[in-house]
Design a protein around this motif. Structure first.
Motif, mmCIF file in Angstrom:
data_model
loop_
_atom_site.group_PDB
_atom_site.id
_atom_site.type_symbol
_atom_site.label_atom_id
_atom_site.label_comp_id
_atom_site.label_asym_id
_atom_site.label_seq_id
_atom_site.Cartn_x
_atom_site.Cartn_y
_atom_site.Cartn_z
ATOM 1 N N THR A 169 10.939 7.942 5.050
ATOM 2 C CA THR A 169 10.896 7.702 6.491
ATOM 3 C C THR A 169 11.544 6.363 6.807
ATOM 4 O O THR A 169 11.241 5.351 6.172
ATOM 5 N N ASN A 170 12.439 6.380 7.785
ATOM 6 C CA ASN A 170 13.199 5.198 8.156
ATOM 7 C C ASN A 170 12.399 4.280 9.066
ATOM 8 O O ASN A 170 11.327 4.640 9.570
ATOM 9 N N TRP A 217 2.591 9.376 14.190
ATOM 10 C CA TRP A 217 3.643 9.902 13.307
ATOM 11 C C TRP A 217 3.189 11.104 12.494
ATOM 12 O O TRP A 217 4.008 11.814 11.906
ATOM 13 N N GLY A 243 8.101 4.770 2.978
ATOM 14 C CA GLY A 243 8.441 4.320 4.323
ATOM 15 C C GLY A 243 8.949 2.897 4.279
ATOM 16 O O GLY A 243 8.330 2.022 3.667
ATOM 17 N N ALA A 247 8.568 1.825 9.264
ATOM 18 C CA ALA A 247 7.847 2.965 8.682
ATOM 19 C C ALA A 247 6.695 2.510 7.805
ATOM 20 O O ALA A 247 5.879 3.336 7.384
ATOM 21 N N TRP A 250 4.490 3.657 10.382
ATOM 22 C CA TRP A 250 4.493 5.097 10.641
ATOM 23 C C TRP A 250 3.942 5.914 9.481
ATOM 24 O O TRP A 250 3.174 6.857 9.691
ATOM 25 N N LEU A 251 4.345 5.585 8.258
ATOM 26 C CA LEU A 251 3.883 6.386 7.124
ATOM 27 C C LEU A 251 2.380 6.264 6.913
ATOM 28 O O LEU A 251 1.691 7.290 6.819
ATOM 29 N N ALA A 266 4.566 1.883 1.118
ATOM 30 C CA ALA A 266 4.884 1.221 2.392
ATOM 31 C C ALA A 266 5.632 -0.063 2.070
ATOM 32 O O ALA A 266 5.098 -0.955 1.406
#
Length: 438
Positions: A169-170, A217, A243, A247, A250-251, A266
């Protein structure tokens, strides 16, 4: 181009000498050089590009990178060898992405005129790389509310058994070539798949469809997982997640609700996205936010002394949220925090913590303190040249630490990982390599 308000930057200096005095230029160029460790361009080529840039001049930056990208596209189109052409297309896509980062610093009429064409040129180059992969890499669009999310399953070989798959994930403004360097190349080198995609507010979803970031997310990542586990080339029991940058919020947020991953990373940990926004607000403005005094907050912000650099940064950071009203924007960004959900995460989590973190200093340890799931914080230092946000000049070192940890969790879960088949893969097909890649 990654920007951060000055108040959120740490005071420690990197151990390596700066390439530019402009902090945005310097950080972005470090990222470009770091990407070469994973086959994205060449150090000499990027250094030659930098030599054509006037420090701090956005037009100069944009021109140098678009010219380089065009040269790479011409080279890629002229090469008959698939691996060589794919390498050049990937480098060209990365160069267009670097150019795109300076668009907000161009005159507004020019910025509006070049943003979409520059993005599309970079995405065409990326797609050309996919097409020259001899069937290894495939497009996998993910159903979503509204337009489907464009995704790409990067595979070490076109055929073979279902494999472990790393979902990447960006961050807030990264392009797909950055994900290749961040973790995609490392996954392929280990015989795993890597899945990369644009989520709401990211790249194509923002530029082509106008979608905005969203804090929940899990509504993004769960459809990604659903799409992947339905495929015969993905081992549904061996999913991993990574991520990068924003992210890092988000992750973990998605992991509080999505529990099908064996382990996740992360890079770095982000508990509260709004910290870098709030750091520049005086206490009186924060109180106006807290007490809901919208009109007064907006009036004071409008009356602030003009600062072109700060205004450019604010516009750049605000765009993916697609909220025009400043009070409403700050209020929305404050929703992006993990304190209410971190204890729901069950997935083992590795959290990176680089010295000199610019955006969210101290938040990797803060996230670790909130977790009840198994976790570890891995430190990166200036002494190793591995400092600053996402360790831009130490991606190989980062991958060594990250994949050691992921592999241990993949092998250690449920009695160890046993692939569905002993089918072999082409070890030399793990990346669109330059002729010198072994």
């Amino acid at each position: 181009m990654t920007r951060t308000p000055e108040a959120t930057m740490t005071t420690s200096s990197p151990a390596t000498r700066p390439f530019f005095t402009d902090p945005d230029f310097d950080f972005e160029f470090r990222c470009a050089l770091g990407d070469t460790a994973n086959g994205v361009g060449d150090p000499g080529m990027w250094l030659a590009t930098a030599a054509r840039i006037a420090d701090g001049d956005r037009s100069s930056w944009f021109t140098a990178w678009t010219n380089r990208a065009g040269q790479l596209a011409e080279l890629a189109a002229s090469l008959a060898d698939d691996a060589a052409s794919a390498w050049a297309w990937l480098a060209g896509s990365a160069a267009y992405s670097r150019a795109l980062g300076a668009v907000d610093g161009l005159p507004s009429d020019l910025a509006d005129a070049v943003l979409i064409p520059t993005f599309r040129a970079g995405r065409r180059a990326w797609d050309a790389m996919i097409d020259r992969s001899r069937g290894r890499h495939v497009r996998v669009d993910v159903p979503a509310d509204g337009p489907p999310m464009p995704g790409y399953l990067l595979r070490p070989a076109a055929e073979g058994a279902a494999r472990p798959t790393l979902v990447i994930t960006n961050g807030s403004d990264g392009a797909l070539p950055a994900l290749w360097s961040a973790a995609g190349a490392g996954a392929l080198a280990r015989g795993w798949n890597a899945f990369v995609y644009d989520g709401p507010g990211q790249q194509s979803m923002l530029f082509e469809h106008g979608t905005a970031f969203r804090p929940d997310w899990e509504a993004v990542l769960t459809p990604v997982v659903d799409a992947l586990v339905a495929r015969p080339d993905v081992d549904a029991s061996a999913l991993l997640a990574y991520g990068i940058s924003q992210a890092g919020y988000w992750l973990p947020r998605a992991l509080a609700f999505e529990h099908r991953f064996r382990a996740a990373v992360a890079d770095p940990g982000v508990v509260d996205v709004s910290a870098s926004w709030m750091a520049n607000l005086p206490p009186e403005m924060v109180q106006l936010l807290d007490t809901g005094q919208k009109d007064l907050f907006n009036r004071y912000l409008a009356e602030a002394e003009p600062d072109p650099d700060a205004e450019r940064t604010f516009a750049f950071r605000a765009r993916p949220y697609r909220i025009e009203d400043p009070f409403d924007l700050f209020t929305e960004v404050r929703r992006y925090q993990l304190r209410d959900v971190a204890d729901r995460i069950r997935t083992p989590l590795l959290i990176t913590d680089p010295e000199g973190e610019r955006f969210w200093p101290g938040q990797s340890d803060e996230l670790a303190a909130l977790l009840t799931a198994p976790h570890e914080v891995v430190r990166f230092t200036a002494a190793d040249g591995a400092d600053l946000h996402c360790q831009p000049l130490a991606r190989a070192l980062t991958q060594a630490r990250v994949f050691e940890w992921l592999s241990a969790h993949l092998d250690g879960a449920a009695g160890g990982y046993r692939p569905a088949s002993s089918a072999t893969t082409d070890a030399n097909a793990s990346a669109p390599a330059s002729p010198t890649t072994k």
